[in-house]
Design a protein around this motif. Sequence first.
Motif, PDB file in Angstrom:
ATOM      1  N   PRO A   1      29.866  25.612 -13.593  1.00 20.83           N
ATOM      2  CA  PRO A   1      31.301  25.752 -14.564  1.00 20.83           C
ATOM      3  C   PRO A   1      31.562  25.013 -15.413  1.00 20.83           C
ATOM      4  N   CYS A   2      32.224  25.096 -16.279  1.00 23.62           N
ATOM      5  CA  CYS A   2      32.560  23.991 -17.628  1.00 23.62           C
ATOM      6  C   CYS A   2      34.026  24.848 -18.100  1.00 23.62           C
ATOM      7  N   ASP A   3      34.915  24.086 -19.018  1.00 28.38           N
ATOM      8  CA  ASP A   3      36.211  23.984 -18.773  1.00 28.38           C
ATOM      9  C   ASP A   3      36.655  25.030 -20.257  1.00 28.38           C
ATOM     10  N   VAL A   4      36.227  24.701 -20.871  1.00 29.20           N
ATOM     11  CA  VAL A   4      36.192  25.624 -22.645  1.00 29.20           C
ATOM     12  C   VAL A   4      34.733  26.141 -23.148  1.00 29.20           C
ATOM     13  N   ILE A   5      34.795  27.448 -23.039  1.00 28.62           N
ATOM     14  CA  ILE A   5      33.192  27.776 -24.145  1.00 28.62           C
ATOM     15  C   ILE A   5      34.133  28.152 -25.154  1.00 28.62           C
ATOM     16  N   ILE A   6      33.240  28.140 -25.957  1.00 29.87           N
ATOM     17  CA  ILE A   6      33.725  28.107 -27.624  1.00 29.87           C
ATOM     18  C   ILE A   6      32.593  28.516 -28.523  1.00 29.87           C
ATOM     19  N   ALA A   7      32.768  29.597 -28.402  1.00 33.14           N
ATOM     20  CA  ALA A   7      31.684  30.749 -30.236  1.00 33.14           C
ATOM     21  C   ALA A   7      31.958  30.925 -31.058  1.00 33.14           C
ATOM     22  N   ASN A   8      31.811  29.899 -32.328  1.00 32.62           N
ATOM     23  CA  ASN A   8      31.788  30.564 -33.512  1.00 32.62           C
ATOM     24  C   ASN A   8      30.831  31.295 -34.074  1.00 32.62           C
ATOM     25  N   GLU A   9      30.955  32.756 -34.750  1.00 33.12           N
ATOM     26  CA  GLU A   9      30.322  33.190 -35.244  1.00 33.12           C
ATOM     27  C   GLU A   9      29.262  33.728 -33.985  1.00 33.12           C
ATOM     28  N   LEU A  10      29.489  33.835 -33.012  1.00 36.28           N
ATOM     29  CA  LEU A  10      27.794  34.083 -31.927  1.00 36.28           C
ATOM     30  C   LEU A  10      28.691  35.901 -31.888  1.00 36.28           C
ATOM     31  N   LEU A  11      29.390  36.409 -31.127  1.00 34.87           N
ATOM     32  CA  LEU A  11      29.093  37.765 -31.156  1.00 34.87           C
ATOM     33  C   LEU A  11      29.237  38.567 -32.615  1.00 34.87           C
ATOM     34  N   ASP A  12      29.099  38.008 -33.510  1.00 34.25           N
ATOM     35  CA  ASP A  12      28.671  38.765 -34.625  1.00 34.25           C
ATOM     36  C   ASP A  12      27.528  39.024 -34.499  1.00 34.25           C
ATOM     37  N   ASN A  13      26.716  38.372 -34.237  1.00 34.40           N
ATOM     38  CA  ASN A  13      25.103  38.031 -34.471  1.00 34.40           C
ATOM     39  C   ASN A  13      24.311  38.419 -32.603  1.00 34.40           C
ATOM     40  N   LEU A  14      25.266  38.902 -31.924  1.00 28.40           N
ATOM     41  CA  LEU A  14      24.419  39.519 -30.665  1.00 28.40           C
ATOM     42  C   LEU A  14      24.517  41.062 -31.148  1.00 28.40           C
ATOM     43  N   PRO A  15      22.986  41.588 -30.902  1.00 28.70           N
ATOM     44  CA  PRO A  15      22.553  42.999 -31.129  1.00 28.70           C
ATOM     45  C   PRO A  15      24.111  43.675 -31.084  1.00 28.70           C
ATOM     46  N   PHE A  16      23.665  44.946 -31.907  1.00 30.56           N
ATOM     47  CA  PHE A  16      24.845  45.921 -31.990  1.00 30.56           C
ATOM     48  C   PHE A  16      24.314  47.593 -31.991  1.00 30.56           C
ATOM     49  N   ASP A  17      25.134  48.199 -31.287  1.00 31.70           N
ATOM     50  CA  ASP A  17      24.250  49.249 -31.965  1.00 31.70           C
ATOM     51  C   ASP A  17      25.296  50.417 -32.600  1.00 31.70           C
ATOM     52  N   ILE A  18      25.241  51.263 -33.072  1.00 29.19           N
ATOM     53  CA  ILE A  18      25.545  52.260 -33.923  1.00 29.19           C
ATOM     54  C   ILE A  18      26.016  53.740 -33.314  1.00 29.19           C
ATOM     55  N   GLY A  19      26.870  53.624 -33.738  1.00 27.79           N
ATOM     56  CA  GLY A  19      27.646  55.049 -33.519  1.00 27.79           C
ATOM     57  C   GLY A  19      28.309  56.682 -35.271  1.00 27.79           C
ATOM     58  N   GLU A  20      27.370  57.535 -35.039  1.00 27.77           N
ATOM     59  CA  GLU A  20      28.068  58.168 -35.643  1.00 27.77           C
ATOM     60  C   GLU A  20      28.932  59.630 -35.817  1.00 27.77           C
ATOM     61  N   ARG A  21      30.109  59.204 -36.753  1.00 27.34           N
ATOM     62  CA  ARG A  21      30.678  61.021 -36.342  1.00 27.34           C
ATOM     63  C   ARG A  21      30.006  61.990 -36.253  1.00 27.34           C
ATOM     64  N   ALA A  22      29.820  62.869 -35.466  1.00 27.43           N
ATOM     65  CA  ALA A  22      28.243  64.300 -36.277  1.00 27.43           C
ATOM     66  C   ALA A  22      30.018  65.042 -35.852  1.00 27.43           C
ATOM     67  N   ALA A  23      29.471  66.806 -35.564  1.00 25.11           N
ATOM     68  CA  ALA A  23      30.840  68.074 -36.075  1.00 25.11           C
ATOM     69  C   ALA A  23      30.799  68.198 -33.970  1.00 25.11           C
ATOM     70  N   ASP A  24      29.647  67.159 -33.002  1.00 21.30           N
ATOM     71  CA  ASP A  24      30.290  67.408 -31.533  1.00 21.30           C
ATOM     72  C   ASP A  24      30.464  66.481 -31.372  1.00 21.30           C
ATOM     73  N   GLY A  25      30.602  65.539 -32.066  1.00 14.74           N
ATOM     74  CA  GLY A  25      30.967  64.421 -30.997  1.00 14.74           C
ATOM     75  C   GLY A  25      30.672  62.723 -31.934  1.00 14.74           C
ATOM     76  N   TRP A  26      30.577  61.433 -31.793  1.00 11.93           N
ATOM     77  CA  TRP A  26      30.252  60.054 -31.445  1.00 11.93           C
ATOM     78  C   TRP A  26      28.374  60.176 -31.273  1.00 11.93           C
ATOM     79  N   ARG A  27      27.701  60.200 -31.738  1.00 10.85           N
ATOM     80  CA  ARG A  27      26.163  59.854 -31.847  1.00 10.85           C
ATOM     81  C   ARG A  27      25.364  58.907 -32.479  1.00 10.85           C
ATOM     82  N   GLU A  28      24.492  58.650 -31.327  1.00 15.20           N
ATOM     83  CA  GLU A  28      24.145  57.152 -31.578  1.00 15.20           C
ATOM     84  C   GLU A  28      22.793  56.884 -32.583  1.00 15.20           C
TER      85      GLU A  28
END
Length: 352
Positions: free
Chosen positions: A146-173
């Motif tokens: 437990p804690c009272d406050v959690i701060i994250a400055n410019e962390l979320l943009d550095n967490l690994p992410f995936d990528i989706g691309e719009r293809a003819a039949d929907g969003w593909r990874e």
Amino acid sequence: MSRESLAERLAAEIRSRGPISASTFIAAALYDPDEGFYTRDESTGRAGRRGDFLTAPEVGPLFGAVIANALDAWWTEAGEPDEWVVREIGAGPGTLARAVLAADPLCHRSGALRLELVEISDAQRSMHPTAPVVASISPGPEPDGPCDVIIANELLDNLPFDIGERAADGWREVLVNFENDCFVECLGELLPDVFDIEAETADRLPVLRIAGEWIRAQRAVGARLIAFDYAAPTTVLSKRGTGWLRTFRGHGAGSNWLDEPGSQDITTDLAAEQIVAAADPPRSTTQAAFLRAYGVDGLVEEGRVRWKAGAAVGGLGALSGRSRIREAEILLDPTGMGGFTVFEWPPFLSPG
Ligand SMILES: C[S@@+](CC[C@H](N)C(=O)[O-])C[C@H]1O[C@@H](n2cnc3c(N)ncnc32)[C@H](O)[C@@H]1O
């Protein structure tokens, strides 16, 4: 026998298992214990004027002084408890904590403040301040207690992410393959229908699964959660090609995200709706509005008075007063850091 490099290990994994996800590639490129951009040693992954990128705490101590005001406001709102535990996740070298301590908020003077700096990189942790109220922590598989406050400055943009691309039949990874001695992109399976937007073929979006899991895990702690980052609506990001995926190296733009894993930072602009939908809805404001709400203008005025009073004789007080004016210009710039989004999730009320 020489050890295989990170690129060789990733190529071998792809040869044996087939194409890997973008988040697997990015997690290795940024956080591989031996060769990750953030984890390998002090030479890369450094915020600051001489580092690879500039963040709000690294602009100067003003950002931390405003955070100190905010911590006092929330502490007062909580009834001035005897112990006030503030956890900063992705704390880098601890610059924000240093500025908060230098501002000496009331919660610190009263002896309540405890700062927990959580940082994945040993090299960054080795630079954390050693004040008695500071604990430097390596993240475990589960969120800390437990804690009272959690701060994250410019962390979320550095967490690994995936990528989706719009293809003819929907969003593909978008996956990572290895061909002709190079890492290359290829399209994988259809993604579950996560983007309910009008899109054209080849539009791309970040898929923030890991950031979403991170937010849900932190919300389970029950603390106030504040995340500062660059974010934009999904519809805006989808029209930027892959322009929302940014690489940095030595204070400049990097090269293609698949080049030389470990040699450059890989970040994403946040798709705001995905952050909002990850857990209970947060309040969103701009960084400029947040800083104004917690007294940045008063701190700048104080600096201006100090500079005017001491300009003729110079001295550190006068110079730091002048520096506040310049720092505020950078932090409040609506086309830069002032336009960042602050996502604020309130603390859960404790039962009874
Ligand atoms: C862009 S830097 C920001 C550093 C600092 N917050 C600042 O504003 O200057 C992101 C930091 O988050 C750290 N990091 C990434 N994932 C993490 C995780 N799961 N837990 C703790 N730290 C993490 C990285 O090592 C890096 O130091």
